[in-house]
Scaffold this active site. Structure first.
Site, short mmCIF file in Angstrom:
data_model
loop_
_atom_site.label_atom_id
_atom_site.label_comp_id
_atom_site.label_asym_id
_atom_site.label_seq_id
_atom_site.Cartn_x
_atom_site.Cartn_y
_atom_site.Cartn_z
N GLY A 46 0.84 -1.19 0.00
CA GLY A 46 0.00 0.00 0.00
C GLY A 46 0.87 1.23 0.00
N GLN A 51 3.31 10.06 0.89
CA GLN A 51 4.60 9.37 0.95
C GLN A 51 5.48 9.68 -0.26
OE1 GLN A 51 2.75 5.33 2.01
NE2 GLN A 51 4.71 5.27 3.06
N CYS A 93 6.56 0.12 7.40
CA CYS A 93 6.14 1.25 6.57
C CYS A 93 7.34 1.70 5.75
CB CYS A 93 5.66 2.38 7.46
SG CYS A 93 5.15 3.84 6.53
N LEU A 94 7.10 1.95 4.45
CA LEU A 94 8.19 2.38 3.56
C LEU A 94 8.78 3.71 4.02
CD1 LEU A 94 6.45 1.47 0.18
CD2 LEU A 94 8.34 0.23 1.25
N HIS A 135 -3.87 1.56 7.79
CA HIS A 135 -2.51 2.10 7.76
C HIS A 135 -2.40 3.26 6.75
CE1 HIS A 135 2.03 1.38 7.82
NE2 HIS A 135 1.88 2.20 6.79
N GLU A 136 -2.98 3.06 5.55
CA GLU A 136 -2.87 4.10 4.50
C GLU A 136 -3.74 5.31 4.84
OE1 GLU A 136 -0.41 3.74 2.76
OE2 GLU A 136 -0.17 1.59 3.05
N HIS A 139 -1.94 7.53 7.15
CA HIS A 139 -1.00 8.41 6.44
C HIS A 139 -1.68 9.70 6.00
CE1 HIS A 139 2.82 6.40 6.09
NE2 HIS A 139 2.28 5.27 5.65
NI NI Z 1 3.14 3.36 5.61
#
Ligand code: NI
Length: 171
Positions: A46, A51, A93-94, A135-136, A139
Site C-alpha cells: 500500500g 509518501q 512502513c516504507l 494504515h494508509e 498516512h
Molecule cells: Ni506506511
C-alpha cells in the site's frame, strides 16, 4: 509512468493532514499511475500520496502477496464508515525504514471512497486488507506507525536513527 522518491520520517509532509481530491484531472491520474509503479517497485502492499510528497487524499493498495484473492485498487478520499473488533499485527512502513512493530487496529472496517473514474465505491475489509486500509488512511491524517507505539519504543527508534545518521556522516 515514473517511480517517485518515497519520503522518510521525519519529513514534515508525512505529518500533514492531506487535502481532499476535488476534480480528478490528468495530474491525479498520473499521480495514481506513479504511486502504483512506486508501490510495486518497493514491494509495498500500500502507498499513500503524501509518501511521494503529494499531500492529497489518494491511496493505492494491493495485498495480493499476502492474500491472493484480493486485487489492486486505487481509492480517492477514502473514509472509514464502519469499524468493529480488534486485531494486532506486525506492521512496517516504507516511510519508517527498519521499524516493524505490533500495532492494534480494528479487525473489520468498511471504507468508502471514489474510484479513479470518480465512481463511489464501498470496500468491506477484514484481515490484512483491513489493516492495510487503516494504515494508509492513517498516512492521509499525518499518522505514522511511530504514533501508534509506546513512547519508549518511539524514543528507541529515534535514537537508532540518530546513530545511523552520525555514522553516515562519518563515512
Ligand atoms: Ni506506511
Amino acid at each position: 509512468m515514473a517511480i517517485r522518491e518515497i519520503l522518510k520520517y521525519p519529513h514534515p509532509i508525512l505529518k500533514k493532514r492531506c487535502e481532499e481530491i476535488g476534480q480528478i484531472d490528468e495530474d491525479v491520474k498520473e499521480l495514481i499511475r506513479d504511486m502504483t509503479e512506486t508501490m510495486y517497485h518497493t514491494n509495498g502492499i500500500g502507498l499513500a500520496a503524501c509518501q511521494v510528497g503529494v499531500p492529497q487524499r489518494v491511496i493505492v493498495v494491493d495485498v495480493s502477496p499476502l492474500d491472493p484473492e484480493k486485487e489492486f485498487f486505487a481509492l480517492l478520499n477514502p473514509e472509514i464508515v464502519f469499524e468493529e473488533g480488534e486485531i494486532e499485527h506486525e506492521e512496517g512502513c516504507l516511510s519508517v525504514p527498519e521499524c516493524t512493530e505490533k500495532i492494534k487496529r480494528r479487525e473489520k472496517v468498511v471504507v468508502k471512497g471514489l474510484s479513479p473514474e470518480g465512481k463511489p465505491i464501498e470496500i468491506p475489509a477484514e484481515g490484512i486488507l483491513s489493516i492495510a486500509l487503516q494504515h494508509e488512511i492513517d498516512h492521509l491524517n499525518g499518522v505514522l506507525i511511530l504514533d501508534r507505539i509506546s513512547r519508549l519504543k518511539r524514543e528507541l527508534y529515534r535514537n537508532r536513527l540518530r546513530k545511523e545518521r552520525k555514522k553516515e556522516e562519518k563515512d
